[in-house]
Design an enzyme around this catalytic site. Sequence first.
Site, PDB file in Angstrom:
ATOM      1  N   GLU A 231       3.680  -3.810  13.527  1.00  0.00           N
ATOM      2  CA  GLU A 231       5.005  -3.403  13.997  1.00  0.00           C
ATOM      3  C   GLU A 231       5.059  -3.159  15.502  1.00  0.00           C
ATOM      4  O   GLU A 231       6.087  -3.358  16.140  1.00  0.00           O
ATOM      5  CB  GLU A 231       5.453  -2.132  13.252  1.00  0.00           C
ATOM      6  CG  GLU A 231       5.591  -2.286  11.746  1.00  0.00           C
ATOM      7  CD  GLU A 231       6.849  -3.018  11.324  1.00  0.00           C
ATOM      8  OE1 GLU A 231       7.536  -3.587  12.206  1.00  0.00           O
ATOM      9  OE2 GLU A 231       7.131  -3.046  10.114  1.00  0.00           O
TER      10      GLU A 231
ATOM     11  N   ASP B 276       2.094  11.784  14.336  1.00  0.00           N
ATOM     12  CA  ASP B 276       1.934  10.366  14.031  1.00  0.00           C
ATOM     13  C   ASP B 276       1.193   9.639  15.151  1.00  0.00           C
ATOM     14  O   ASP B 276       0.424   8.708  14.910  1.00  0.00           O
ATOM     15  CB  ASP B 276       3.310   9.734  13.815  1.00  0.00           C
ATOM     16  CG  ASP B 276       3.278   8.601  12.803  1.00  0.00           C
ATOM     17  OD1 ASP B 276       2.200   8.330  12.245  1.00  0.00           O
ATOM     18  OD2 ASP B 276       4.327   7.978  12.576  1.00  0.00           O
TER      19      ASP B 276
ATOM     20  N   LYS C 202       8.719   1.863  10.039  1.00  0.00           N
ATOM     21  CA  LYS C 202       8.733   2.461  11.373  1.00  0.00           C
ATOM     22  C   LYS C 202       8.902   1.360  12.417  1.00  0.00           C
ATOM     23  O   LYS C 202       7.962   0.623  12.693  1.00  0.00           O
ATOM     24  CB  LYS C 202       7.430   3.221  11.626  1.00  0.00           C
ATOM     25  CG  LYS C 202       7.133   4.317  10.604  1.00  0.00           C
ATOM     26  CD  LYS C 202       5.743   4.899  10.789  1.00  0.00           C
ATOM     27  CE  LYS C 202       5.443   6.001   9.799  1.00  0.00           C
ATOM     28  NZ  LYS C 202       4.087   6.566   9.964  1.00  0.00           N
TER      29      LYS C 202
ATOM     30  N   ARG D 292      -3.224  -0.669  11.547  1.00  0.00           N
ATOM     31  CA  ARG D 292      -3.162  -2.091  11.888  1.00  0.00           C
ATOM     32  C   ARG D 292      -2.909  -2.290  13.381  1.00  0.00           C
ATOM     33  O   ARG D 292      -3.426  -3.233  13.985  1.00  0.00           O
ATOM     34  CB  ARG D 292      -2.054  -2.777  11.081  1.00  0.00           C
ATOM     35  CG  ARG D 292      -2.355  -2.911   9.605  1.00  0.00           C
ATOM     36  CD  ARG D 292      -1.216  -3.616   8.888  1.00  0.00           C
ATOM     37  NE  ARG D 292      -1.487  -3.739   7.462  1.00  0.00           N
ATOM     38  CZ  ARG D 292      -0.659  -4.322   6.604  1.00  0.00           C
ATOM     39  NH1 ARG D 292       0.481  -4.830   7.043  1.00  0.00           N
ATOM     40  NH2 ARG D 292      -0.959  -4.403   5.328  1.00  0.00           N
TER      41      ARG D 292
ATOM     42  N   SER E 117       0.813  -1.217   0.000  1.00  0.00           N
ATOM     43  CA  SER E 117       0.000   0.000   0.000  1.00  0.00           C
ATOM     44  C   SER E 117       0.850   1.272   0.000  1.00  0.00           C
ATOM     45  O   SER E 117       0.630   2.167  -0.822  1.00  0.00           O
ATOM     46  CB  SER E 117      -0.953  -0.019   1.201  1.00  0.00           C
ATOM     47  OG  SER E 117      -0.240  -0.148   2.414  1.00  0.00           O
ATOM     48  N   TRP E 118       1.819   1.366   0.895  1.00  0.00           N
ATOM     49  CA  TRP E 118       2.581   2.614   1.010  1.00  0.00           C
ATOM     50  C   TRP E 118       3.521   2.795  -0.169  1.00  0.00           C
ATOM     51  O   TRP E 118       3.682   3.902  -0.692  1.00  0.00           O
ATOM     52  CB  TRP E 118       3.322   2.639   2.336  1.00  0.00           C
ATOM     53  CG  TRP E 118       3.786   3.970   2.842  1.00  0.00           C
ATOM     54  CD1 TRP E 118       4.901   4.186   3.601  1.00  0.00           C
ATOM     55  CD2 TRP E 118       3.178   5.278   2.697  1.00  0.00           C
ATOM     56  NE1 TRP E 118       5.022   5.521   3.930  1.00  0.00           N
ATOM     57  CE2 TRP E 118       3.976   6.209   3.380  1.00  0.00           C
ATOM     58  CE3 TRP E 118       2.030   5.728   2.046  1.00  0.00           C
ATOM     59  CZ2 TRP E 118       3.674   7.576   3.437  1.00  0.00           C
ATOM     60  CZ3 TRP E 118       1.726   7.091   2.091  1.00  0.00           C
ATOM     61  CH2 TRP E 118       2.544   7.988   2.785  1.00  0.00           C
TER      62      TRP E 118
ATOM     63  N   LYS F  80       5.145   5.105  18.825  1.00  0.00           N
ATOM     64  CA  LYS F  80       3.706   5.401  18.705  1.00  0.00           C
ATOM     65  C   LYS F  80       2.914   4.177  18.279  1.00  0.00           C
ATOM     66  O   LYS F  80       1.703   4.096  18.537  1.00  0.00           O
ATOM     67  CB  LYS F  80       3.464   6.587  17.771  1.00  0.00           C
ATOM     68  CG  LYS F  80       3.965   6.419  16.350  1.00  0.00           C
ATOM     69  CD  LYS F  80       2.981   5.697  15.431  1.00  0.00           C
ATOM     70  CE  LYS F  80       3.658   5.381  14.112  1.00  0.00           C
ATOM     71  NZ  LYS F  80       2.851   4.563  13.206  1.00  0.00           N
TER      72      LYS F  80
END
Length: 331
Positions: A280, A243, A104, A254, A10-11, A190
Site C-alpha cells: 500500500e 501503527d 489503510k 510488507r 490474513s486480516w 505510516k
Amino acid sequence: MKTVVIGSGSWGTALAQVLADNQQPVQLIGVNQDEVNDINLNHRNSKYFPGVELNKDLHATTDYSVLKDADIVLLAVPTQAIESVATQAASYLEKQVIVINVAKGFNPKTDERMSEVIRRVVPAEKLKSVVSLIGPSHAEEVVVRQLTSIDAVSQSLIDASTVQELFSNHYLRIYTGDDEIGSELGVAIKNVMAIASGIIAGLGYKDNTRAALITRGLQEMIRFGTHFGGRHETFIGLTGVGDLIVTCSSENSRNFQAGKQIGQENDVRHFLETNTKTTEGIRTAKVVHDIALKEHIEMPICEEVYQILFNGKEPKECANDLMLRNLKKEF
C-alpha cells in the site's frame, strides 16, 4: 448481531476468528474456493497461516447472499478493491448496516480516504455508519491470540462502541475514537515510512537511524494530518505513533520488506519488476507527494521515498540528501 467479513486473506480471517472466539455470529466470504474449503474442512487457512488451527466455529463461503441478513459488514480487502467490493456488497443488503473498513490507504483513482469511498458507493438507506478498525496489528499475531490493541474510529461514537464491544476480548482490546481524518491519514502515511524504514535497514543502518526516522516521520504525519483537520493528539495514539512503530520495526510488514529489498539493492527497478504482493505504501507515496506539492506541505521523508519509487533515485543518495538538508530547530 450477525457480522459478515468479506475477504478471506490474513486480516479478514484473523478478525473473523476473533468474532468466533467471542461466540458472535460471523460468516467469512472468500473468492478462492480452495481457501474456503481449507477453512471449512481443515479449520485452517494454510496459504496465510501455515500450521495454525482456526476456531472450528469459523465458516466461509463464496456466496454473497449471506449478506442479506447482516447487521455488520467488514471489508478486509486491499484499498484498490474497496470501491468495487462495497458496491457489490451493497446490492445484497436488505437493511442498514455498519460497514467496518480495515484497509489503510487511498482510493487509487480519486485519492479519497476509505470511509469517503464507502459513503459514496453504499446507498444511504443501506448504510448506518462507517467504522474504521485500524491500528498497530499484524494478522499473524492476532490469529494466534497475541495481545493487541487497535482503534474503532467513526463519526458515530455509538457505532464505534458497538464494534468495540463486539471485538474486544482477553487478547484484543479496542479503543474508540472519532477523529476519522487524523486516524485514516495516520495509518496510510505510516506505510510510506515503513518503506523508508525498510530501505535504511537494507542499506545497513541500525537503531539510531530508525529512531530518527520514526520520530521525524511522525512529525510529517502530524503536519499532513492536521493540515486537513486531523487532531494532533490522534497522532500520538494507536493510529499514529502506535501503527508507525510496529510497521517500521517488523519483518511482518510488507512495506518494510519492500523497502528492505530496495535498500539492499540500492535500486528500485528489480523490486518493481518482480513484486507480486500488495504494498500500500507505494501508491500512498504518490498520493502524499501530489497533495503535499499542491498544498505546500513539507514532507521530506515521503518525498525521498517518492523519488526512489517513481523516479529511480538511489536510496543511498536519498539518505545523504536528508541528512544534509538545511539545519533547523526540531519544533
